[in-house]
Write an enzyme that holds these catalytic residues in place. Structure first.
Site, short mmCIF file in Angstrom:
data_model
loop_
_atom_site.label_atom_id
_atom_site.label_comp_id
_atom_site.label_asym_id
_atom_site.label_seq_id
_atom_site.Cartn_x
_atom_site.Cartn_y
_atom_site.Cartn_z
N GLY A 1 8.73 -24.36 -36.94
CA GLY A 1 8.11 -25.68 -37.19
C GLY A 1 6.97 -25.81 -36.62
CE LYS B 1 -2.97 -23.35 -33.99
NZ LYS B 1 -3.21 -22.27 -34.53
CG ASP C 1 1.45 -27.61 -23.91
OD1 ASP C 1 1.29 -27.17 -25.09
OD2 ASP C 1 0.80 -27.42 -23.09
N GLY C 2 2.81 -28.68 -27.19
CA GLY C 2 2.26 -29.23 -28.33
C GLY C 2 0.53 -29.37 -28.50
CG ASP D 1 6.28 -18.09 -37.80
OD1 ASP D 1 6.51 -16.99 -37.80
OD2 ASP D 1 5.70 -18.50 -36.70
P1 AMP Z 1 2.23 -19.03 -33.69
O1 AMP Z 1 2.75 -17.66 -33.54
O2 AMP Z 1 1.25 -19.50 -32.73
O3 AMP Z 1 2.03 -19.51 -34.95
O4 AMP Z 1 3.29 -20.05 -33.14
C1 AMP Z 1 4.83 -19.82 -33.35
C2 AMP Z 1 5.48 -21.04 -33.07
O5 AMP Z 1 5.36 -21.51 -31.67
C3 AMP Z 1 5.24 -22.28 -34.10
O6 AMP Z 1 6.45 -22.92 -34.33
C4 AMP Z 1 4.35 -23.06 -33.27
O7 AMP Z 1 4.24 -24.31 -33.76
C5 AMP Z 1 4.88 -23.01 -31.78
N1 AMP Z 1 4.06 -23.34 -30.74
C6 AMP Z 1 2.81 -22.49 -30.42
N2 AMP Z 1 2.15 -22.82 -29.44
C7 AMP Z 1 2.70 -24.29 -29.08
C8 AMP Z 1 2.52 -25.29 -28.22
N3 AMP Z 1 1.50 -25.11 -27.47
N4 AMP Z 1 3.51 -26.37 -28.13
C9 AMP Z 1 4.45 -26.31 -29.11
N5 AMP Z 1 4.73 -25.24 -30.02
C10 AMP Z 1 3.93 -24.11 -30.08
MG MG Z 2 2.34 -20.13 -36.50
#
Ligand code: AMP
Ligand code: MG
Length: 520
Positions: A100, A122, A134-135, A269
């Site tokens: 998600g 983002k 941490d979002g 994803d």
């Molecule tokens: P990504 O591989 O960067 O596309 O991220 C994979 C998953 O990790 C996705 O669900 C992202 O929303 C989550 N995610 C990555 N970085 C963060 C972050 N700093 N805080 C919260 N969720 C993250």
């Molecule tokens: Mg992603």
């Protein structure tokens, strides 16, 4: 700020009834309503004037306080309800369950001049999908996403786009190489845009939970809003939908191979249902032509997402999407046929793309061998992909002996090229010259065609890192310089010749240039 708000995703799809940011599993819902986190001292660093136009916003509006507040999550536009999407995905080949939007918040959808744009922040704070993180997002990865997504657009590669990049004024803790050395970095937010941010994983999560009802709702929504030319939903339409997703994904990855882009994290994803390049993380650009190269240190052991395997990985990801759509189609044959045809089309499209890079138009039986021989010799010594193809446009089909001289500048270390390799090159140039004699176009006509598909300027890894290093010191000029440069990647820009250069030696093993992780 006047935007023509035209929300569909959160109006037509099931919402999570729970309206707080607690981290949790969210079922039977496509999204959760969330509020972006307030930022302490937002500062706008750059806006894409072209994206402003696309949204129908003036440059005055982009300098307003409201604009800054909206693109940093401090203000919510009237009549909008921000939300984070629920999706799952296969990460590095394994089913990872619910992922998600952990740090992406969708603000709204905008309609302008017949086009739909979803606006997404983002790095705007926690959502139910943030898991252990941490979002937030840091400046370095935000600059990389901002510049690269726009650069890809101007290269003619299907991609999500970026409207703005801003500092939040808050600090974010990151362990860049996951080696136990966390440090504070500047927080930032990119406002990115796309017709939709729906991913393969958006469908997979419902299939994995055997929630056929909501799977159908999402597929029907996607067809109605993004593939409406396919007609009303039915089993045949679902197959046609899958077929078109395959075609778009194939077109996208062939473009990546053409320009030397390596995504780095092709998890399901991170696969857009619209065939857009999405989620710019530890991506990189080929410097030396090398099928085995990946920029992502997190993947350095397996190298699953290396340059040379990207088309096959798209194919694998499409298998996962087929599995997710199967419950609606209930027969495997059409999906299998489409997946098989992907393999054949991949070979054809790859050859067609390589031919275009070589300026070959006519049909000719030996082209496959000519291409293979070129790749073999390119792989023998470190040869800069971008410079090689750009210089090759100056090849004189009547003078193959000059070939090596023309491309010499693309070699990273001329001294190490053996006589045997030089001989291999000369043989190739002789074959290439003979092949070009079968074309009707002149040298100069060929050059023009080749220069339209072989970019002169790409966002080399060290260039993005230079913009980041400058920005860390508070100087943001290089962001604009690179942004302007990359708007015309196929044009000769004599004033910018310095960017048509091989990677400097200092960048060979530097973190951020050749070594990147998912820690953004
Ligand atoms: P990504 O591989 O960067 O596309 O991220 C994979 C998953 O990790 C996705 O669900 C992202 O929303 C989550 N995610 C990555 N970085 C963060 C972050 N700093 N805080 C919260 N969720 C993250
Ligand atoms: Mg992603």
């Amino acid at each position: 700020m006047k935007l023509n708000i035209h929300d569909t995703f959160n109006k037509q799809l099931p919402a999570d009834p729970n309206k707080n940011n607690t981290i949790r599993q969210v079922t039977e819902s496509c999204f959760s309503y969330v509020s972006p986190q307030k930022t302490s001292k937002p500062v706008l660093l750059h806006t894409s004037s072209e994206m402003l136009c696309e949204l129908g916003l003036s440059s005055e509006e982009a300098t307003s306080k409201t604009f800054l507040n909206v693109v940093t999550g401090n203000e919510i536009l009237p009549n909008t309800n921000p939300y984070a999407m629920c999706y799952g995905g296969h990460q590095f080949g394994n089913w990872a369950g619910q992922l998600g939007d952990g740090r992406a918040i969708n603000l709204c959808e905008v309609k302008h001049q017949g086009k739909n744009w979803a606006l997404q922040l983002k790095g705007a704070g926690l959502t139910p999908y943030s898991r252990t993180a941490d979002g937030l997002a840091v400046l370095r990865s935000s600059i990389r996403e901002y510049l690269c997504s726009e650069a890809m657009f101007y290269l003619g590669v299907p991609t999500t786009r970026a409207l703005s990049i801003a500092l939040t004024g808050d600090e974010v803790l990151r362990d860049v190489l996951y080696n136990g050395n966390p440090a504070y970095e500047k927080g930032a937010i990119v406002c990115r845009t796309a017709a939709s941010f729906i991913r393969f994983g958006s469908f997979q999560i419902f299939a994995a939970r055997q929630d056929k009802k909501n799977l159908k709702t999402l597929v029907d929504y996607t067809i109605k809003n993004h593939y409406s030319h396919l007609g009303t939903p039915s089993k045949e339409t679902y197959s046609a939908f899958f077929n078109e997703v395959c075609e778009r994904s194939l077109a996208m990855v062939i473009h990546w191979q053409r320009v030397g882009f390596v995504h780095g994290v092709m998890n399901t994803d991170n696969m857009s249902i619209l065939g857009l390049t999405i989620d710019y993380g530890p991506y990189g650009w080929l410097e030396g032509y090398d099928h085995g190269w990946t920029p992502n240190t997190t993947d350095s052991g397996q190298k699953r997402y290396r340059y040379g395997t990207q088309p096959e990985i798209v194919h694998w990801n499409l298998y996962q999407l087929a599995n997710a759509l199967y419950p609606l189609i209930e027969t495997a044959a059409p999906l299998e046929a489409i997946l098989n045809s992907f393999g054949e089309q991949l070979a054809d499209k790859y050859i067609a793309m390589m031919k275009s890079k070589l300026g070959l138009i006519q049909e000719n039986e030996g082209d496959l061998i000519l291409i293979r021989d070129l790749e073999n010799v390119l792989l023998r010594t470190e040869t800069d992909m971008t410079i090689f193809y750009r210089n090759l446009a100056a090849f004189d089909k009547n003078n193959p002996r000059e070939g090596l001289k023309i491309i010499e500048n693309a070699f990273y270390n001329l001294d190490t090229i053996s006589e045997e390799i030089k001989q291999q090159w000369n043989v190739w140039f002789t074959g290439y010259a003979e092949r070009l004699q079968k074309e009707t176009h002149s040298n100069s006509e060929r050059k023009q065609k080749m220069n339209a598909v072989n970019p002169k300027y790409v966002l080399r890894n060290y260039m993005a890192q230079m913009a980041i290093d400058e920005a860390d010191k508070g100087n943001y000029n290089l962001i604009d310089e690179l942004y302007q440069l990359l708007k015309r990647p196929y044009s000769e820009q004599p004033e910018n010749e310095k960017w048509f250069a091989k990677r400097p030696e200092w960048a060979r093993h530097k973190v951020g240039c050749s070594m990147l992780s998912c820690s953004s």
